[in-house]
Design an enzyme around this catalytic site. Sequence first.
Site, mmCIF file in Angstrom:
data_model
loop_
_atom_site.group_PDB
_atom_site.id
_atom_site.type_symbol
_atom_site.label_atom_id
_atom_site.label_comp_id
_atom_site.label_asym_id
_atom_site.label_seq_id
_atom_site.Cartn_x
_atom_site.Cartn_y
_atom_site.Cartn_z
ATOM 1 C CD GLU A 46 3.472 -14.962 -78.532
ATOM 2 O OE1 GLU A 46 3.311 -14.634 -79.707
ATOM 3 O OE2 GLU A 46 2.602 -14.641 -77.514
ATOM 4 N NE ARG A 50 7.459 -11.766 -84.154
ATOM 5 C CZ ARG A 50 6.739 -10.825 -83.590
ATOM 6 N NH1 ARG A 50 7.563 -9.462 -83.282
ATOM 7 N NH2 ARG A 50 5.357 -10.840 -83.237
ATOM 8 C CE LYS A 134 -1.663 -13.058 -82.497
ATOM 9 N NZ LYS A 134 0.076 -12.967 -82.668
#
Length: 211
Positions: A46, A50, A134
């Site tokens: 993953e 960002r 999640k």
Amino acid sequence: MSTNPKFSALQVMQDAPVIPVIVLNNIAHAVPMARALVAGGIRMLEVTLRTPQALACIEAIARDVPEAVVGAGTVRTRADAQAAAMAGARFAVSPGFTPAVGQACRDVGLALLPGVATGSEIMQALEAGFTELKFFPALQAGGPAMLKAWSGPFFDVKFCPTGGVTLHNAPDFLALPNVVCVGGSWLVPADALTQGDWARITQLARATKSL
């Protein structure tokens, strides 16, 4: 857009005990980092959206490390989902859930792990057809005790706790029957990236596989 075989969210979760949560600031780190993780037995990666370099890093891994399955984290909008798919991502992870993001991921063929922190958010995700979620931020939102409490009313939901999960407390989460894997940033320490210490990342991946 990627033409690689599709993965379901459950397949992404079942591949290893941990999905590494990766923040990349330098595209030169992407391929050797991915190869180091794969060498340690971790292939679901993953890469969080960002940093300005994130999409280029996803593209590089998708192109040059075919044995890895790269996904995009911090997917918050339809545009994020579309850009991630165009870069070659094969799954997406979001910090929260909206029906629009869920539909956007379906539209571009990305398996989605939506983020939830409350019972109401779980119900909204279930209404949209998502049963693998999640739990974020896991430690701050109640930790293993919260997941135990949810195992009754949400008996049909599987979770990937992320946020505050470490090599030391991961076993507490993984021992729960409704937890398939955890998300953790400890596999790719910032200093290991800066120093190009790929052997350390491989070692951390191998240690994680034994959880």
